[in-house]
Scaffold this active site. Structure first.
Site, PDB file in Angstrom:
ATOM      1  N   GLU A   1     -25.372 -18.277  45.623  1.00  0.00           N
ATOM      2  CA  GLU A   1     -25.568 -18.008  44.195  1.00  0.00           C
ATOM      3  C   GLU A   1     -26.237 -16.662  43.964  1.00  0.00           C
ATOM      4  O   GLU A   1     -27.344 -16.430  44.453  1.00  0.00           O
ATOM      5  CB  GLU A   1     -26.433 -19.106  43.576  1.00  0.00           C
TER       6      GLU A   1
ATOM      7  N   GLU B   1     -28.792 -26.600  34.094  1.00  0.00           N
ATOM      8  CA  GLU B   1     -30.022 -26.201  34.770  1.00  0.00           C
ATOM      9  C   GLU B   1     -30.898 -25.414  33.785  1.00  0.00           C
ATOM     10  O   GLU B   1     -31.066 -24.203  33.901  1.00  0.00           O
ATOM     11  CB  GLU B   1     -29.716 -25.368  36.014  1.00  0.00           C
TER      12      GLU B   1
END
Length: 260
Positions: free
Chosen positions: A139, A238
């Site tokens: 990521e 998130e």
């Protein structure tokens, strides 16, 4: 229609962690993700998933000493043995939780050897993850939230995936981090989702990481782009709710209602 997973590390923090599974299911979530499972027995987590009809879709491999500020070890020199032991542990949890994805954090690095170390660790891990039927995710993370993090831009992550040439390493595209670092999210989605290299999406409001419908993102438009591209993965929520988690889910109720 996009599928949404509640991130239990950031959402439902008004409840103790084990109670967050029930709260997420009560709000209509069918899947969950969170940062780390390692403080809990995997059999106990499996029972919580089964009891509430939830799927585990993502968690992170061990990141080093999180409480001391470490944010991954996969690109850090001298930490190869620790990184690889962490991958083994993560795969054990993935098997117990029937979780198909594990995020491997690189860490903030200054060493010129970081990329070679990173690629070596990921190649080693991908072989083991593939045998277990698990995808590893990498990521890009913005440098405002995580200064010096090894991966910052989408192109960097995609270059790593192409170089490794493994079917079991993919990119975790967090629209919050991407907007802060490079923006142009509609183009990013239309460019990268069709490649098959994106294994998971995440969302949060920009700039404060609250609910995704507040701030500078037109989240409904982005969901429609994802839908238009027929992307079948999960979108992890998130973000840090500004007040109660359930009370802040109007964005999700509105989107589901408009697409019922």
């Amino acid at each position: 229609m996009p599928r949404f997973a509640a991130n239990l590390s950031m959402m439902y923090t008004e409840h103790p962690f084990p109670a967050r599974f029930a709260a997420a299911a009560a709000d209509g979530f069918e899947a969950v993700e969170y940062l780390f499972p390692y403080a809990y027995d995997p059999a106990g987590l499996r029972r919580l998933l089964d009891e509430h009809g939830l799927r585990q879709v993502l968690f992170n491999a061990p990141p080093g000493d999180w409480d001391a500020g470490e944010r991954g070890t996969a690109a850090l020199p001298g930490r190869e043995a620790e990184t690889r032991a962490g991958i083994e542990r993560a795969l054990e949890y993935a098997a117990a939780l029937d979780c198909p994805r594990v995020h491997v954090m690189a860490g903030p690095v200054r060493s010129g050897a970081a990329r070679e170390i990173y690629l070596g660790n990921l190649a080693w891990a991908a072989e083991r993850a593939g045998a277990a039927g698990v995808d590893l995710l990498i990521e890009p993370i913005n440098h405002r939230d995580m200064p010096g993090y090894f991966l910052n831009r989408q192109a960097e992550a995609h270059a790593v995936v192409r170089e490794l040439a493994s079917d079991h390493v993919r990119v975790q595209l967090d629209l919050y981090h991407c907007q802060i670092t490079e923006g142009d999210l509609t183009t990013v989605l239309r460019r990268d989702l069709p490649t098959g290299r994106v294994g998971h999406l995440q969302i949060a409001g920009v700039p404060d990481r609250g609910e995704p419908d507040a701030g500078e993102l037109n989240i409904g438009h982005l969901f429609d782009v994802i839908d238009e591209l027929a992307w079948e993965g999960w979108i992890g929520c998130e973000y840090r709710p500004r007040a109660g988690t359930s009370e802040g889910l109007g964005w999700l109720r509105d989107y589901r209602g408009a697409h019922a």
